[in-house]
Design a protein around this motif. Structure first.
Motif, PDB file in Angstrom:
ATOM      1  N   LYS A 223     -68.917 -42.413   7.887  1.00 57.67           N
ATOM      2  CA  LYS A 223     -68.486 -41.372   6.953  1.00 57.67           C
ATOM      3  C   LYS A 223     -69.693 -40.739   6.261  1.00 57.67           C
ATOM      4  O   LYS A 223     -69.736 -39.524   6.065  1.00 57.67           O
ATOM      5  N   GLU A 224     -70.677 -41.551   5.908  1.00 58.07           N
ATOM      6  CA  GLU A 224     -71.901 -41.023   5.293  1.00 58.07           C
ATOM      7  C   GLU A 224     -72.639 -40.112   6.277  1.00 58.07           C
ATOM      8  O   GLU A 224     -73.135 -39.050   5.902  1.00 58.07           O
TER       9      GLU A 224
ATOM     10  N   LEU B 177     -71.297 -38.323   8.602  1.00 54.16           N
ATOM     11  CA  LEU B 177     -70.573 -37.054   8.672  1.00 54.16           C
ATOM     12  C   LEU B 177     -70.848 -36.193   7.443  1.00 54.16           C
ATOM     13  O   LEU B 177     -71.012 -34.972   7.567  1.00 54.16           O
ATOM     14  N   LYS B 178     -70.923 -36.790   6.277  1.00 54.08           N
ATOM     15  CA  LYS B 178     -71.215 -36.026   5.065  1.00 54.08           C
ATOM     16  C   LYS B 178     -72.605 -35.387   5.148  1.00 54.08           C
ATOM     17  O   LYS B 178     -72.801 -34.231   4.748  1.00 54.08           O
TER      18      LYS B 178
ATOM     19  N   SER C  98     -64.464 -37.679   7.305  1.00 54.43           N
ATOM     20  CA  SER C  98     -65.397 -38.122   6.271  1.00 54.43           C
ATOM     21  C   SER C  98     -64.716 -38.331   4.927  1.00 54.43           C
ATOM     22  O   SER C  98     -65.316 -38.883   4.009  1.00 54.43           O
TER      23      SER C  98
END
Length: 71
Positions: A46-47, A49-50, A70
């Motif tokens: 997720k990080e 993707l951010k 994300s």
């Protein structure tokens, strides 16, 4: 190299790597991985993707899957 000089091929590679994260997240916890390891894996992806969503080189790529995964 600045992001403004990134090639279309490099953008495609970054998008593909981001989609790998999306697919991993959307697939859910694999068998044989502990809840703790899965939570760590989710957090890292997720990080990623951010970070990718913050890039300014995207052109016509569909970023919706990245945004949704994300969240």
């Amino acid at each position: 190299m600045s992001e403004t000089t990134i090639t279309p091929e490099e953008i495609a590679q970054h998008y593909s790597a981001a989609m790998d994260s999306v697919n991993l997240i959307n697939a859910g916890q694999p068998e044989g991985i502990t809840a703790e390891d899965w939570a760590d894996c989710l957090a890292r992806n997720k990080e990623h993707l951010k970070i990718m969503l913050a890039k300014d080189y995207w052109t016509n790529e569909n970023l919706t899957p990245l945004e949704e995964a994300s969240a």
